[in-house]
Motif scaffolding. Structure first.
Motif, short mmCIF file in Angstrom:
data_model
loop_
_atom_site.label_atom_id
_atom_site.label_comp_id
_atom_site.label_asym_id
_atom_site.label_seq_id
_atom_site.Cartn_x
_atom_site.Cartn_y
_atom_site.Cartn_z
N GLU A 1 0.83 -1.21 0.00
CA GLU A 1 0.00 0.00 0.00
C GLU A 1 0.87 1.26 0.00
O GLU A 1 0.57 2.24 -0.70
N VAL A 2 1.93 1.24 0.80
CA VAL A 2 2.83 2.40 0.84
C VAL A 2 3.51 2.60 -0.50
O VAL A 2 3.65 3.73 -0.99
N ILE A 3 3.96 1.52 -1.13
CA ILE A 3 4.62 1.63 -2.44
C ILE A 3 3.66 2.22 -3.47
O ILE A 3 4.03 3.06 -4.28
N SER A 4 2.40 1.81 -3.41
CA SER A 4 1.40 2.38 -4.33
C SER A 4 1.24 3.87 -4.10
O SER A 4 1.14 4.66 -5.05
N LEU A 5 1.21 4.28 -2.83
CA LEU A 5 1.12 5.70 -2.50
C LEU A 5 2.34 6.45 -3.06
O LEU A 5 2.19 7.52 -3.67
N LEU A 6 3.52 5.90 -2.85
CA LEU A 6 4.74 6.56 -3.31
C LEU A 6 4.76 6.71 -4.83
O LEU A 6 5.18 7.75 -5.36
#
Length: 241
Positions: A30-35
């Protein structure tokens, strides 16, 4: 019953009763998608940043009476962002990464229905105690997220005590809490250094290692050596009932 006379079973939490590693991986994605979507990171940069954050968690050491855990972990994200792009970072971005990681992880920390049934059945024959290491605020958030309070006679969070697993003192505390002797108890957990070594240090009746990776029965080079090895807590009835 392989083990007779068991009056209490101590359970570890992370990666024993709940899939913390799996929840962590979902949070990272999820964090990678946000980044990627909001901050123009590519996949490789995002993965590296999250790996740097995870490395900082593994080395985390602090005084909870003087440091707020959320603030500390936002700082971990700030440092990881700076190490990834070698430039000053925005605290708001670090906080966004942290709270997304945290909320996603908690969302996926669940007791399966099979595990709930197992605990319900085991509690008919023995007292159950949850014994988990870690910072108290973080561990209680996990406990509330997986809604496991009602399945245990007592819950002990190591971060609330002077010593954690594998120290014998916290196992003695657990025994006193349940009114049992160490030789009447077994410890179930996934960590050889804390769960299994701790059970051995405390003189418990038996230690049961939850190891999802290696073939059951292989004992060579295991230090410390558990009394039993199982692939999942769902295999416990083969030993205890």
């Amino acid at each position: 019953m392989v083990l007779s006379g068991v009056k209490a079973v101590f359970f570890d939490l992370d990666n024993t009763l709940i899939d913390t590693a799996g929840a962590n991986e979902r949070a990272v994605q999820e964090v990678i998608s946000l980044l990627k979507n909001a901050y123009q990171y590519n996949e490789e940069e995002g993965q590296f940043l999250c790996e740097r954050y995870h490395a900082k968690l593994l080395l985390e050491s602090f005084d909870p009476s003087t440091v707020n855990i959320d603030d500390l972990r936002i700082l971990h994200w700030e440092e990881a962002i700076e190490e990834t792009r070698h430039s000053a970072t925005c605290k708001n971005m670090a906080a966004e990464c942290y709270y997304l990681w945290k909320s996603t992880r908690l969302q996926h920390l669940k007791l399966t229905e099979e595990t709930r049934c197992l605990l319900t059945d085991l509690r008919k024959i023995a007292k159950l105690l949850l014994l988990t290491n870690g910072e108290k605020h973080v561990q209680w958030e996990k406990i509330e997220a997986c809604a496991c309070r009602s399945y245990f006679d007592a819950i002990v969070v190591g971060g609330e005590h002077r010593e954690e697993k594998p120290s014998p003192s916290i196992f003695r505390y657990c025994c006193d809490l349940l009114g049992v002797q160490p030789q009447d108890c077994v410890m179930v957990g996934d960590n050889l250094d804390t769960d299994i070594q701790g059970g051995l240090n405390a003189g418990l009746k038996a230690t049961i290692w939850v190891n999802k990776a290696a073939p059951v029965g292989r004992k060579e080079n295991l230090v410390p050596l558990p009394d039993f090895t199982i692939h999942s807590v769902l295999d416990l009835p083969n030993i205890l009932t």
